[in-house]
Write a protein that holds these residues in place. Structure first.
Motif, PDB file in Angstrom:
ATOM      1  N   GLN A  50     -12.628 -39.221  11.289  1.00 14.20           N
ATOM      2  CA  GLN A  50     -12.604 -38.293  10.156  1.00 14.20           C
ATOM      3  C   GLN A  50     -12.984 -38.980   8.835  1.00 14.20           C
ATOM      4  OE1 GLN A  50     -11.814 -34.837  10.521  1.00 14.20           O
ATOM      5  NE2 GLN A  50     -12.070 -35.429  12.664  1.00 14.20           N
ATOM      6  N   ARG A  70     -26.019 -31.281  11.542  1.00 12.51           N
ATOM      7  CA  ARG A  70     -25.650 -29.877  11.730  1.00 12.51           C
ATOM      8  C   ARG A  70     -24.267 -29.740  12.360  1.00 12.51           C
ATOM      9  NH1 ARG A  70     -30.000 -25.894  14.014  1.00 12.51           N
ATOM     10  NH2 ARG A  70     -28.597 -24.461  12.943  1.00 12.51           N
ATOM     11  N   PHE A  73     -21.770 -31.416   8.840  1.00 10.82           N
ATOM     12  CA  PHE A  73     -21.840 -31.187   7.401  1.00 10.82           C
ATOM     13  C   PHE A  73     -20.642 -30.441   6.826  1.00 10.82           C
ATOM     14  CE2 PHE A  73     -23.740 -27.225   8.912  1.00 10.82           C
ATOM     15  CZ  PHE A  73     -23.296 -26.278   7.998  1.00 10.82           C
ATOM     16  N   ARG A  74     -19.918 -29.732   7.630  1.00  7.54           N
ATOM     17  CA  ARG A  74     -18.734 -29.035   7.123  1.00  7.54           C
ATOM     18  C   ARG A  74     -17.520 -29.959   6.995  1.00  7.54           C
ATOM     19  NH1 ARG A  74     -21.102 -25.201  10.598  1.00  7.54           N
ATOM     20  NH2 ARG A  74     -21.645 -23.247   9.555  1.00  7.54           N
ATOM     21  N   ARG A  75     -17.591 -31.144   7.636  1.00  7.07           N
ATOM     22  CA  ARG A  75     -16.415 -32.022   7.712  1.00  7.07           C
ATOM     23  C   ARG A  75     -16.481 -33.227   6.780  1.00  7.07           C
ATOM     24  NH1 ARG A  75     -15.900 -33.772  13.664  1.00  7.07           N
ATOM     25  NH2 ARG A  75     -18.004 -33.041  14.058  1.00  7.07           N
ATOM     26  N   CYS A  76     -17.672 -33.595   6.327  1.00  7.44           N
ATOM     27  CA  CYS A  76     -17.800 -34.813   5.520  1.00  7.44           C
ATOM     28  C   CYS A  76     -19.061 -34.726   4.668  1.00  7.44           C
ATOM     29  CB  CYS A  76     -17.853 -36.046   6.422  1.00  7.44           C
ATOM     30  SG  CYS A  76     -19.114 -35.942   7.717  1.00  7.44           S
ATOM     31  N   HIS A  77     -19.150 -35.619   3.702  1.00 10.93           N
ATOM     32  CA  HIS A  77     -20.343 -35.712   2.866  1.00 10.93           C
ATOM     33  C   HIS A  77     -21.371 -36.576   3.599  1.00 10.93           C
ATOM     34  CE1 HIS A  77     -18.184 -33.823  -0.431  1.00 10.93           C
ATOM     35  NE2 HIS A  77     -17.189 -34.655  -0.198  1.00 10.93           N
ATOM     36  N   GLN A 123     -14.588 -30.326  -1.113  1.00  7.70           N
ATOM     37  CA  GLN A 123     -15.189 -29.686   0.048  1.00  7.70           C
ATOM     38  C   GLN A 123     -16.674 -30.023   0.103  1.00  7.70           C
ATOM     39  OE1 GLN A 123     -13.637 -28.000   2.384  1.00  7.70           O
ATOM     40  NE2 GLN A 123     -15.462 -27.426   3.538  1.00  7.70           N
ATOM     41  N   PRO A 124     -17.185 -30.482   1.256  1.00  3.97           N
ATOM     42  CA  PRO A 124     -18.616 -30.770   1.353  1.00  3.97           C
ATOM     43  C   PRO A 124     -19.469 -29.542   1.062  1.00  3.97           C
ATOM     44  CG  PRO A 124     -17.444 -31.718   3.213  1.00  3.97           C
ATOM     45  CD  PRO A 124     -16.467 -30.840   2.491  1.00  3.97           C
ATOM     46  N   THR A 125     -20.636 -29.760   0.471  1.00  2.28           N
ATOM     47  CA  THR A 125     -21.567 -28.684   0.160  1.00  2.28           C
ATOM     48  C   THR A 125     -22.113 -28.067   1.445  1.00  2.28           C
ATOM     49  OG1 THR A 125     -22.231 -29.849  -1.851  1.00  2.28           O
ATOM     50  CG2 THR A 125     -23.697 -28.114  -1.081  1.00  2.28           C
ATOM     51  N   ASP A 126     -22.247 -26.740   1.450  1.00  2.72           N
ATOM     52  CA  ASP A 126     -22.833 -26.054   2.599  1.00  2.72           C
ATOM     53  C   ASP A 126     -24.349 -26.264   2.558  1.00  2.72           C
ATOM     54  OD1 ASP A 126     -23.835 -24.338   4.507  1.00  2.72           O
ATOM     55  OD2 ASP A 126     -22.412 -22.736   4.066  1.00  2.72           O
ATOM     56  N   GLU A 128     -26.362 -25.868   5.381  1.00  3.03           N
ATOM     57  CA  GLU A 128     -26.910 -25.368   6.641  1.00  3.03           C
ATOM     58  C   GLU A 128     -28.345 -24.881   6.471  1.00  3.03           C
ATOM     59  OE1 GLU A 128     -25.595 -22.571  10.401  1.00  3.03           O
ATOM     60  OE2 GLU A 128     -24.600 -22.302   8.465  1.00  3.03           O
TER      61      GLU A 128
END
Length: 256
Positions: A50, A70, A73-77, A123-126, A128
């Motif tokens: 993590q 992909r 990207f939601r979990r880390c920078h 929070q990491p940037t979305d 996608e």
């Protein structure tokens, strides 16, 4: 306050060492908690450790850096590392994606580290949409071919999580109705991939079929015994399982 953490993913050990050294100089407080040699390993280690940040080489075996991103990207920078100058400039200098050029260093690394220090804890940037665009970009760098071309990782859904299991951990596979049981020394999971399909994808020098329903890792075999009915039973090292060897595969163990 906890120290920020990072993972480095690059299929070249020398590049990992260089980036680790340069990061140590540019950001002494950053802890490098793990290193990965391919995209699949990067995803697995990120799930285990993590990290706050993942540095991803674009060209890697198994999964490219973009394909791995992909899943992450939601979990880390994320910071991409690339040797492809034109690709980096065109794809990344749009503001949403950060990148470093090989060889890594100089003012660009300092700028990236300063930016990351402001992002850690947020929070990491979305990204996608940007990642999808990169994956469909003509002439994009793709994943380097994996070698050898045998299955090395098993994907298993455990609860709401995707678990990556190295085939080196697996003691045996066993068909279980619609599923296949994957047995390691520490746990057992079920996957939907049929045993026949696994047998075609695994290295035959590492996994032997001993029964139509069982594949066993060769270096996990401790020995062979016979039960009261005269059947050959295979003992797995450091595990209580006794696996039946069918007559058609008994010849593998004539010398045991």
């Amino acid at each position: 306050m906890n120290r920020p953490t990072a993972l480095i993913a690059d299929d070249e050990e020398g590049m990992r060492e260089q980036l680790r050294s340069r990061l140590r100089d540019a950001w002494p407080a950053l802890d490098i908690v793990a290193e990965a040699a391919n995209g699949i390993e990067a995803v697995a280690l990120a799930g285990q450790h993590q990290p706050d940040i993942v540095f991803l080489d674009i060209r890697m075996p198994g999964l490219s850096g973009i394909e791995a991103a992909r899943l992450l990207f939601r979990r880390c920078h994320l910071v991409f590392v690339t040797a492809y100058d034109q690709y980096a400039i065109e794809a990344f200098e749009q503001g949403a994606l950060d990148y470093l050029m090989k060889p890594v260093g100089g003012e660009r690394l300092k700028t990236t580290c300063a930016r990351l220090q402001q992002l850690v804890g947020r929070q990491p940037t979305d990204i996608e949409r940007q990642l999808k665009a990169l994956l469909t970009q003509p002439g994009r760098p793709s994943a380097a071919p994996a070698a050898p071309d045998y299955l090395r990782w098993i994907q298993a859904v455990v609860g709401a999580n995707l678990r990556m299991i190295s085939t080196r951990e697996v003691l045996y596979f066993q068909a279980d109705e619609k599923y296949t049981r994957v047995q390691t020394g520490q746990s057992e999971v079920l996957i939907r991939k049929p045993l026949k399909e696994l047998a075609d994808e695994l290295d035959p020098d590492e996994f032997w079929r001993i029964h139509r329903s069982t594949l066993v890792r060769v270096d996990a075999i401790e020995g062979i015994t016979r039960d009261l009915r005269g059947r050959q039973m295979l003992k797995v090292r450091n595990h209580p399982a006794l696996l039946e060897v069918s007559r058609g595969h008994a010849g593998k163990f004539q010398q045991m």
